[in-house]
Design a protein around this motif. Structure first.
Motif, PDB file in Angstrom:
ATOM      1  N   UNK A 318       0.846  -1.195   0.000  1.00 29.13           N
ATOM      2  CA  UNK A 318       0.000   0.000   0.000  1.00 29.13           C
ATOM      3  C   UNK A 318       0.883   1.248   0.000  1.00 29.13           C
ATOM      4  N   UNK A 319       0.677   2.115  -0.977  1.00 28.56           N
ATOM      5  CA  UNK A 319       1.423   3.372  -1.059  1.00 28.56           C
ATOM      6  C   UNK A 319       0.769   4.433  -0.175  1.00 28.56           C
ATOM      7  N   UNK A 320       1.561   4.973   0.738  1.00 27.14           N
ATOM      8  CA  UNK A 320       1.088   6.024   1.636  1.00 27.14           C
ATOM      9  C   UNK A 320       0.634   7.251   0.832  1.00 27.14           C
ATOM     10  N   UNK A 321      -0.495   7.819   1.205  1.00 31.47           N
ATOM     11  CA  UNK A 321      -1.072   8.909   0.415  1.00 31.47           C
ATOM     12  C   UNK A 321      -0.176  10.146   0.391  1.00 31.47           C
ATOM     13  N   UNK A 322       0.261  10.618   1.540  1.00 28.07           N
ATOM     14  CA  UNK A 322       1.042  11.854   1.591  1.00 28.07           C
ATOM     15  C   UNK A 322       2.385  11.691   0.889  1.00 28.07           C
ATOM     16  N   UNK A 323       3.084  10.604   1.179  1.00 30.93           N
ATOM     17  CA  UNK A 323       4.386  10.363   0.564  1.00 30.93           C
ATOM     18  C   UNK A 323       4.249  10.213  -0.943  1.00 30.93           C
ATOM     19  N   UNK A 324       3.243   9.479  -1.372  1.00 34.29           N
ATOM     20  CA  UNK A 324       3.062   9.223  -2.801  1.00 34.29           C
ATOM     21  C   UNK A 324       2.687  10.490  -3.554  1.00 34.29           C
ATOM     22  N   UNK A 363       5.528   3.982   2.923  1.00 36.19           N
ATOM     23  CA  UNK A 363       6.212   3.442   1.755  1.00 36.19           C
ATOM     24  C   UNK A 363       5.633   4.024   0.473  1.00 36.19           C
ATOM     25  N   UNK A 364       6.438   4.003  -0.558  1.00 36.75           N
ATOM     26  CA  UNK A 364       5.976   4.325  -1.901  1.00 36.75           C
ATOM     27  C   UNK A 364       6.727   3.450  -2.897  1.00 36.75           C
ATOM     28  N   UNK A 365       5.990   2.818  -3.791  1.00 35.38           N
ATOM     29  CA  UNK A 365       6.547   1.891  -4.776  1.00 35.38           C
ATOM     30  C   UNK A 365       5.982   2.260  -6.141  1.00 35.38           C
TER      31      UNK A 365
END
Length: 423
Positions: A318-324, A363-365
């Motif tokens: 799951x990609x974090x909203x703020x970081x992504x 995290x962000x991928x």
């Protein structure tokens, strides 16, 4: 530092891509199976040290894992991750640098080995990014971690590194970042907020029969027929038990029984892989598999209950909203219309997120394409993308080196600089 500043900075600082293209070919031709990545890890550690850029290198973490830490003043800590392991696949690409390697796997069986999932690209891109970011030290502040993970394919590497005291050896990151080369057009980069890769569960199912002479099936309980019934019935789990609006995949990746044609074996082994993107659906699918296997065994008169063993498990990525959102801004500015901020969630799976989730960190991928532009365009025109573009884990999977490698390096550097930029 505004996104445009990141773009200008990145375009003004490069590395010797001839060197890294040759390095990629080396890694591709010398793949190593999960938990056996010793030479890949040694090469990566040696190259990090040879940069003389100040990387503090820690090795042998959770097996052959390693990490380089570059401290550069106050600021956030960003972790960039690449996986190193290859697959038990016989390469059929015909490339001059194709793999001829064979290795003994964890079941003590000698198998051909290939980088059929692009981890050779991941390692090479991260090493190039490590050098490039070191050259930019005057333009950013904080701590950069470059982490090379073993055993991704068997879903054990990230957890093994954490369990082996990874974060006693390196700083806990504020952000965990990673990427994967995919069967998409080269130069393309795709990301999304929320679910980015599926959850996965794998099982080894042993079905027990009663062996005997091939001419006397009435004196046996044939596990091959039992296994065939199980395989066919499992095909109905998704089509008849999962809501059509939900996603699920049930794949039978292996069915093994017997050694010759005139002997009925006393057992069969079925290996099952499940992909889901919703915990409720996952629980329903796993329960259905167990119910069907037990029911078919009872119906066949099996000599004892089946043995169902969990083999691997990947978390939902799951990609974090703020970081992504921050990463998206940098990618949109640099890649322009080659960047898709709403790429579909992949049906494949990853364990990288454990490096962040184990510490409660975001995290962000993202994905980057590796398919030659002409190959992609021709296949798209003919409506043959599925047939003519090899996918990950295929013996024909061979991403075009450029611009794929440059794209992967650019993306890693952009993502890191997004969080390490000076105020």
């Amino acid at each position: 530092m505004a996104p445009q500043d990141l773009t200008s900075l990145l375009r003004s600082t490069s590395v010797d891509f001839d060197f890294y293209e040759a390095l990629y070919k080396h890694f591709h031709s010398q793949p190593e199976l999960s938990c056996q990545e010793s030479q890949t890890a040694a090469k990566a550690a040696s190259l990090l040290r040879s940069l003389n850029a100040g990387y503090e290198v820690q090795t042998s973490i959770g097996g052959h894992g390693l990490a380089g830490v570059l401290k550069n003043g106050a600021g956030k800590t960003a972790l960039l991750r690449a996986d190193m392991d290859a697959l038990p696949v016989k390469e059929d690409t015909g490339l001059e640098y194709s793999s001829k390697v064979k290795m003994r796997d964890n079941d003590d069986v000698v198998k051909p080995v290939m980088h059929a999932c692009g981890h050779d690209f991941h390692v090479t891109a991260l090493l190039a990014a490590a050098e490039r970011l070191a050259k930019m030290k005057e333009s950013w502040s904080g701590t950069l971690i470059v982490l090379f993970q073993p055993n991704e394919e068997r879903a054990g590497g990230a957890q093994a590194m954490v369990d082996d005291g990874l974060y006693d050896k390196i700083p806990i990151p504020d952000i965990v970042l990673g990427q994967h080369v995919m069967p998409l057009k080269t130069g393309y980069v795709g990301c999304r907020i929320g679910n980015i890769m599926s959850e996965a569960d794998s099982f080894k199912i042993t079905l027990y029969g009663r062996g005997g002479h091939g001419s006397m099936p009435h004196r046996t309980v044939d596990p091959v027929v039992l296994a065939a019934s199980v395989v066919m019935k499992l095909q109905t789990v998704v089509s008849r038990e999962v809501d059509p609006d939900q996603f699920a995949v049930v794949t039978i990746g292996s069915l093994q029984a017997g050694q010759t044609e005139n002997i009925i074996s006393d057992r069969a082994e079925v290996r099952v892989n499940v992909r889901t993107q919703n915990h409720e659906v996952r629980n329903k699918v796993l329960a259905a598999i167990r119910r069907i296997v037990k029911g078919e065994c009872e119906a066949s008169g099996a000599t004892k209950a089946p043995l169902i063993e969990n083999t691997t498990k990947f978390p939902l990525s799951v990609n974090d909203e703020a970081v992504t959102k921050d990463v998206h801004r940098s990618f949109e500015e640099f890649f322009g219309n080659q960047f898709d901020p709403d790429t579909p969630c992949s049906t494949a799976s990853e364990d990288y997120s454990i490096l962040g989730s184990s510490q409660g960190k975001p995290c962000c991928f993202w994905f980057f394409g590796g398919t030659d532009e002409k190959t992609w365009d021709d296949a798209e025109k003919k409506g043959r993308l599925a047939e003519d573009v090899p996918v990950n884990h295929s013996p024909f999977f061979a991403p075009v080196i450029q611009p794929t490698l440059c794209t992967g390096v650019d993306a890693l550097c952009l993502a890191a600089l997004t969080f390490l930029k000076k105020p």
